[in-house]
Design an enzyme around this catalytic site. Structure first.
Site, PDB file in Angstrom:
ATOM      1  N   LYS A 175       0.852  -1.211   0.000  1.00  0.00           N
ATOM      2  CA  LYS A 175       0.000   0.000   0.000  1.00  0.00           C
ATOM      3  C   LYS A 175       0.882   1.254   0.000  1.00  0.00           C
ATOM      4  CE  LYS A 175      -3.558   2.755   0.556  1.00  0.00           C
ATOM      5  NZ  LYS A 175      -4.602   3.006  -0.422  1.00  0.00           N
ATOM      6  N   LYS A 243      -0.988  12.003   5.370  1.00  0.00           N
ATOM      7  CA  LYS A 243      -0.785  10.956   6.395  1.00  0.00           C
ATOM      8  C   LYS A 243      -0.026   9.769   5.796  1.00  0.00           C
ATOM      9  CE  LYS A 243      -3.548   7.714   6.533  1.00  0.00           C
ATOM     10  NZ  LYS A 243      -4.249   6.454   6.556  1.00  0.00           N
TER      11      LYS A 243
HETATM   12  P1  NAD Z   1     -12.965   7.900   8.322  1.00  0.00           P
HETATM   13  O1  NAD Z   1     -12.288   8.934   9.149  1.00  0.00           O
HETATM   14  O2  NAD Z   1     -14.124   8.277   7.452  1.00  0.00           O
HETATM   15  O3  NAD Z   1     -13.473   6.675   9.257  1.00  0.00           O
HETATM   16  C1  NAD Z   1     -12.758   6.174  10.360  1.00  0.00           C
HETATM   17  C2  NAD Z   1     -13.751   5.773  11.437  1.00  0.00           C
HETATM   18  O4  NAD Z   1     -13.028   5.148  12.525  1.00  0.00           O
HETATM   19  C3  NAD Z   1     -14.498   6.958  12.050  1.00  0.00           C
HETATM   20  O5  NAD Z   1     -15.893   6.729  11.983  1.00  0.00           O
HETATM   21  C4  NAD Z   1     -13.997   7.013  13.506  1.00  0.00           C
HETATM   22  O6  NAD Z   1     -14.977   7.455  14.430  1.00  0.00           O
HETATM   23  C5  NAD Z   1     -13.620   5.561  13.750  1.00  0.00           C
HETATM   24  N1  NAD Z   1     -12.642   5.357  14.832  1.00  0.00           N
HETATM   25  C6  NAD Z   1     -11.465   6.000  15.032  1.00  0.00           C
HETATM   26  N2  NAD Z   1     -10.839   5.476  16.102  1.00  0.00           N
HETATM   27  C7  NAD Z   1     -11.629   4.491  16.587  1.00  0.00           C
HETATM   28  C8  NAD Z   1     -11.528   3.587  17.677  1.00  0.00           C
HETATM   29  N3  NAD Z   1     -10.471   3.582  18.491  1.00  0.00           N
HETATM   30  N4  NAD Z   1     -12.543   2.714  17.893  1.00  0.00           N
HETATM   31  C9  NAD Z   1     -13.641   2.699  17.079  1.00  0.00           C
HETATM   32  N5  NAD Z   1     -13.787   3.531  16.023  1.00  0.00           N
HETATM   33  C10 NAD Z   1     -12.796   4.417  15.787  1.00  0.00           C
HETATM   34  O7  NAD Z   1     -11.794   7.244   7.424  1.00  0.00           O
HETATM   35  P2  NAD Z   1     -11.936   6.423   6.044  1.00  0.00           P
HETATM   36  O8  NAD Z   1     -11.895   7.351   4.877  1.00  0.00           O
HETATM   37  O9  NAD Z   1     -13.032   5.426   6.200  1.00  0.00           O
HETATM   38  O10 NAD Z   1     -10.504   5.683   6.007  1.00  0.00           O
HETATM   39  C11 NAD Z   1     -10.203   4.574   6.833  1.00  0.00           C
HETATM   40  C12 NAD Z   1      -8.849   4.027   6.408  1.00  0.00           C
HETATM   41  O11 NAD Z   1      -8.899   3.609   5.036  1.00  0.00           O
HETATM   42  C13 NAD Z   1      -7.700   5.055   6.494  1.00  0.00           C
HETATM   43  O12 NAD Z   1      -6.547   4.418   6.963  1.00  0.00           O
HETATM   44  C14 NAD Z   1      -7.549   5.530   5.050  1.00  0.00           C
HETATM   45  O13 NAD Z   1      -6.228   5.991   4.750  1.00  0.00           O
HETATM   46  C15 NAD Z   1      -7.852   4.247   4.296  1.00  0.00           C
HETATM   47  N6  NAD Z   1      -8.325   4.455   2.927  1.00  0.00           N
HETATM   48  C16 NAD Z   1      -9.249   5.417   2.650  1.00  0.00           C
HETATM   49  C17 NAD Z   1      -9.673   5.613   1.334  1.00  0.00           C
HETATM   50  C18 NAD Z   1     -10.695   6.699   0.998  1.00  0.00           C
HETATM   51  O14 NAD Z   1     -10.891   6.961  -0.207  1.00  0.00           O
HETATM   52  N7  NAD Z   1     -11.352   7.308   1.972  1.00  0.00           N
HETATM   53  C19 NAD Z   1      -9.161   4.806   0.315  1.00  0.00           C
HETATM   54  C20 NAD Z   1      -8.252   3.797   0.620  1.00  0.00           C
HETATM   55  C21 NAD Z   1      -7.833   3.637   1.942  1.00  0.00           C
END
Ligand code: NAD
Length: 300
Positions: A175, A243
């Site tokens: 990744k 990040k």
């Molecule tokens: P987001 O911020 O929308 O969602 C993360 C969720 O995790 C939030 O709802 C938050 O409340 C929850 N959370 C945080 N800490 C927590 C804990 N200790 N216990 C329970 N819940 C907790 O983020 P996202 O866009 O869904 O991304 C998630 C991951 O996927 C990241 O690492 C991101 O880099 C990766 N990612 C995102 C995308 C994209 O297009 N958004 C694409 C590929 C990868």
């Protein structure tokens, strides 16, 4: 309708990615127990058929497989190793799968702590964005025991296509490689479009012509015309790519690999953050090069 002969999956982290991914698991018939720090996020997926959990430990104690989709390395460490975390609740033999994008070295450390509790753990970050999450077409890069991968593959197939990349941490390494290539290519595309525009050429023509030659690539095809049309709605936010560049540089230091182009991209993404552009799509990095050159890329 949940099929109770299937393993119960615990899903922690119901944000932009986690919510559609967990919905696809429900649709595939897996019983689901879910948890997020935000109660509304839990309620939304409970309305669709999941059962609510009260903590990461609670979810883990009620599941055969636990999946996490959290923002960053410290969140994953907290959710697994912290009080009321996954490792407090998981029984030996529970399979743990972290699908967040985090540091490979943190992934290995958390997997080692899980192994000490008798829980095999895979790192399985994804590419494909929110649209891929909704459509169930994510590209999933997996590190860890190949036998555990085979066991979890049917679950992955409800969310996308998984490839086993190697031992623990290998999914996160792949990744990081993906994010190096995308960040550096975005900066290259930005420089090309700013140069061409300031020299008086229509940037739309530049995208068209470059898309047919050696410079052809996904970044140019997906984002080239959007930059020319000044559409910077995310997509993947600058903030998240910044990040990931932090993770990339930390991995470079940990494995002894200088990453000069990533370091430059990191600084440029940092400049975009400092200018308050963290919520733009990552193709918005072009605005930083535009500021340096005093020109705006737009169709003639
Ligand atoms: P987001 O911020 O929308 O969602 C993360 C969720 O995790 C939030 O709802 C938050 O409340 C929850 N959370 C945080 N800490 C927590 C804990 N200790 N216990 C329970 N819940 C907790 O983020 P996202 O866009 O869904 O991304 C998630 C991951 O996927 C990241 O690492 C991101 O880099 C990766 N990612 C995102 C995308 C994209 O297009 N958004 C694409 C590929 C990868």
């Amino acid at each position: 309708m949940a099929d109770e002969t299937r393993p119960t999956i615990g899903f922690i982290g119901l944000g932009i990615m986690g919510r559609p991914m967990s919905r696809n698991l429900l649709r595939a018939g897996y019983p689901l127990v879910v948890y997020d720090l935000i109660p509304e996020a839990v309620e939304a997926i409970v309305r669709e058929g999941a059962r609510p959990g009260t903590s990461s430990a609670d979810v883990a104690s009620r599941s055969q497989v636990v999946i996490t989709m959290l923002p960053d390395s410290p969140d994953v460490e907290k959710a697994y190793l912290g009080p009321q975390g996954v490792l407090e609740g998981a029984r030996p033999g529970t399979v743990l799968v972290d699908m967040s994008t985090i540091s490979p070295t943190v992934a290995v450390r958390v997997a080692q702590a899980a192994a000490e509790k008798g829980c095999p753990m895979l790192d399985a970050p994804v590419s494909g964005g929110d649209v891929g999450a909704q459509r169930g077409t994510l590209s999933i890069m997996v590190g860890g025991d190949p036998q555990v991968f085979v066991q979890v593959e049917p679950i992955f197939s409800a969310m996308g296509k998984a490839v086993h990349c190697g031992e623990s941490g290998a999914g996160q390494v792949v990744k990081a490689c993906n994010q190096v290539l995308v960040a550096v290519t975005l900066v290259g595309m930005a420089e090309a479009l700013v140069l061409g525009t300031k020299a008086g050429v229509d940037p739309e023509k530049i995208v068209q012509v470059l898309s047919g030659g050696l410079a052809r690539c996904g970044v140019l095809e997906n984002r080239g015309m959007r930059v020319v049309g000044r559409d910077f709605a995310p997509g993947f936010r600058i903030r998240l790519h910044y990040k990931d560049l932090n993770i990339i540089r930390e991995a470079g230091r940990a494995y002894g690999v200088p990453l000069p182009a990533s370091a430059l991209a990191h600084e440029l993404f940092g400049a975009a953050m400092a200018a308050g552009r963290g919520e733009l799509d990552h193709s918005g990095i072009v605005t930083v090069i535009e500021d340096l050159a005093g020109v705006e890329v737009k169709k003639k």
